[in-house]
Design an enzyme around this catalytic site. Structure first.
Site, short mmCIF file in Angstrom:
data_model
loop_
_atom_site.label_atom_id
_atom_site.label_comp_id
_atom_site.label_asym_id
_atom_site.label_seq_id
_atom_site.Cartn_x
_atom_site.Cartn_y
_atom_site.Cartn_z
N THR A 65 0.86 -1.28 0.56
CA THR A 65 0.21 0.14 -0.05
C THR A 65 0.58 1.18 0.61
OG1 THR A 65 -1.72 -1.07 0.95
CG2 THR A 65 -1.81 1.51 1.30
N ASP A 110 1.24 -6.59 -4.30
CA ASP A 110 0.79 -6.19 -4.07
C ASP A 110 1.19 -7.70 -2.78
OD1 ASP A 110 -2.94 -6.18 -2.70
OD2 ASP A 110 -1.95 -7.66 -1.84
N SER A 111 1.20 -7.50 -1.15
CA SER A 111 2.07 -8.76 -0.48
C SER A 111 1.66 -10.06 -0.53
CB SER A 111 2.08 -7.91 0.71
OG SER A 111 1.38 -8.49 1.84
N THR A 153 0.96 -5.16 4.21
CA THR A 153 1.48 -5.21 5.26
C THR A 153 0.99 -6.89 5.54
OG1 THR A 153 -0.79 -4.05 5.02
CG2 THR A 153 1.12 -3.11 6.52
N ASP A 154 -0.61 -7.08 4.52
CA ASP A 154 -0.89 -8.89 4.34
C ASP A 154 0.04 -9.67 4.76
OD1 ASP A 154 -3.22 -7.02 4.28
OD2 ASP A 154 -3.61 -7.58 2.13
N THR A 189 3.46 -9.98 13.76
CA THR A 189 2.14 -10.53 13.46
C THR A 189 0.91 -9.40 13.49
OG1 THR A 189 0.41 -12.72 13.35
CG2 THR A 189 1.01 -11.14 16.00
N THR A 226 -0.72 -22.25 19.36
CA THR A 226 -1.60 -22.06 19.56
C THR A 226 -2.51 -21.42 19.32
OG1 THR A 226 -2.88 -21.22 21.62
CG2 THR A 226 -1.06 -20.51 20.77
N GLN A 227 -3.94 -20.93 19.46
CA GLN A 227 -4.55 -20.32 18.57
C GLN A 227 -4.87 -19.29 19.15
OE1 GLN A 227 -8.88 -21.92 17.97
NE2 GLN A 227 -7.83 -24.02 17.02
N CYS A 228 -4.31 -19.05 20.60
CA CYS A 228 -4.81 -17.60 21.33
C CYS A 228 -2.98 -16.80 20.79
CB CYS A 228 -4.25 -17.91 22.94
SG CYS A 228 -5.61 -19.29 23.14
N1 ASP Z 1 -3.41 -5.43 0.72
C1 ASP Z 1 -2.02 -4.56 1.18
C2 ASP Z 1 -0.67 -5.53 0.63
O1 ASP Z 1 -0.48 -6.36 1.43
C3 ASP Z 1 -1.92 -4.51 2.23
C4 ASP Z 1 -1.21 -3.22 2.79
O2 ASP Z 1 -0.33 -3.42 2.01
O3 ASP Z 1 -1.60 -3.05 3.43
O4 ASP Z 1 0.15 -5.30 -0.51
#
Ligand code: ASP
Length: 340
Positions: free
Chosen positions: A13, A58-59, A90-91, A161, A271-273
């Site tokens: 992004t 896009d990641s 970020t993904d 994460t 763990t899922q937590c």
């Molecule tokens: N879909 C975007 C990506 O991961 C989201 C982002 O960058 O925040 O490339």
């Protein structure tokens, strides 16, 4: 100018443009935007060069090939720069941060991943601050490991994460304190910095492998479960309940695990937590998994579990060695509880 930084732009992004279909990566946009940021010419900003991937992605499209490309670009340029900023969506940023931590051991300089929830071109955005602070950290910080900077915190990459799809505080490090906190000044928490035994940088390969991660849920069908345990699957990360528990009163579930482990499958639990680790030892429902052959992943994130498995399967070592090393702390990715 203080220091020299290489900015590797993979996409995401931060350098995207809006279109009718939503944001898309746009080549040359980062350099164009940065040329208009006069503050980049002032102290404490470092000199910088941009290395832009073609295509920018896009990641969601990241693969192990992208991880190796980044690792090799950093290795090639190691002597020319004081540090590195990797711009990434970020993904899947936490997967890349974890993978690079396993792939790049013995790092002598900072490598800081960052990105943004809103791009540089938007009036309101987190992109500018994330980019500038990551550059300052890459040029001058005492960190010599893979870090992830976002929303005022520098996290250990293999502990991070994504925790929010919309907040500017999009990341967390639920089981390890931040390496640095950013406010009016940048406070580095030296006691959390990695002590690395490697003398010099080694780039280890990470390749695609038949590995799967899935979340346990009440009602999982045993036909489905046995189906995913079949070859060519080599390794599975099961997100179990709480302290590392599973349906221990279901003999089919446990025997399916035992049989596939006996046939060479590597199965690790996590763990899922979000917070706290698992031991697979606090309850009979966890001990049963350990007895069936599931390796406890302690307090690793799911991103660290998956990339660690991919990394170990790429090292040409035996399955037994993979299993032993999965449970060990290789690069600061886990804490083994005392007494375990
Ligand atoms: N879909 C975007 C990506 O991961 C989201 C982002 O960058 O925040 O490339």
């Amino acid at each position: 100018m203080s220091g020299r930084v290489l900015i590797i732009n993979t996409g995401g992004t931060l350098s995207m443009k809006p279109t009718a279909d939503g944001y898309i990566p746009s080549s040359g946009f980062l350099a164009d935007q940065m040329s208009q940021m006069s503050e980049l010419e002032q102290a404490p900003m470092p000199e910088f060069e941009i290395l832009e991937h073609d295509p920018l992605i896009d990641s969601s499209d990241v693969t192990p090939d992208v991880w190796m490309r980044i690792a090799n670009e950093i290795r090639t340029n190691m002597n020319r720069f004081d540090g590195f900023v990797v711009l990434h969506g970020t993904d899947t940023m936490a997967y890349t941060a974890s993978a690079l931590a396993f792939a790049m051991q013995g790092l002598p300089k900072p490598v800081i991943l960052t990105g943004a929830q809103l791009p540089l071109g938007q009036i309101r955005n987190d992109a500018r601050e994330n980019l500038k602070t990551a550059m300052v950290m890459a040029a001058n910080s005492p960190i010599a490991e893979i870090g992830l900077y976002f929303g005022d915190h520098l996290y250990r990459g293999c502990r991070s994460t994504k925790v929010s799809a919309t907040s500017f505080d999009a990341f967390g490090s639920p089981n390890f304190p931040p390496l640095a906190t950013v406010g009016t000044s940048i406070s580095y928490h030296q006691n959390y910095h990695k002590i690395d035994n490697a003398d010099s940088l080694v780039v280890h390969p990470i390749q695609h492998s038949d590995v799967l991660a899935f979340r346990l849920f009440p009602g999982l069908g045993m036909d489905t479960f046995r189906h995913i345990l079949r070859k060519p699957m080599k390794g599975i990360v099961i997100e179990t309940y709480g302290d590392g528990n599973g349906p221990s009163r279901n003999p089919d579930f446990l025997s399916a695990i035992r049989e596939s482990v006996d046939n060479g499958m590597v199965i690790m639990g996590c763990t899922q937590c979000l917070h706290g680790g698992m031991t697979q030892a606090g309850y009979a429902a966890g001990t049963a998994l350990t007895k069936a052959g599931v390796i406890p992943g302690w307090d690793m994130t799911i991103e660290a579990c998956v990339t660690k498995m991919l990394y170990l399967f790429s090292q040409g070592i035996s399955n037994d060695e993979v299993k032993t090393r999965l449970g060990e702390n290789l690069v600061g990715e886990l804490t083994i509880p005392t007494g375990s």
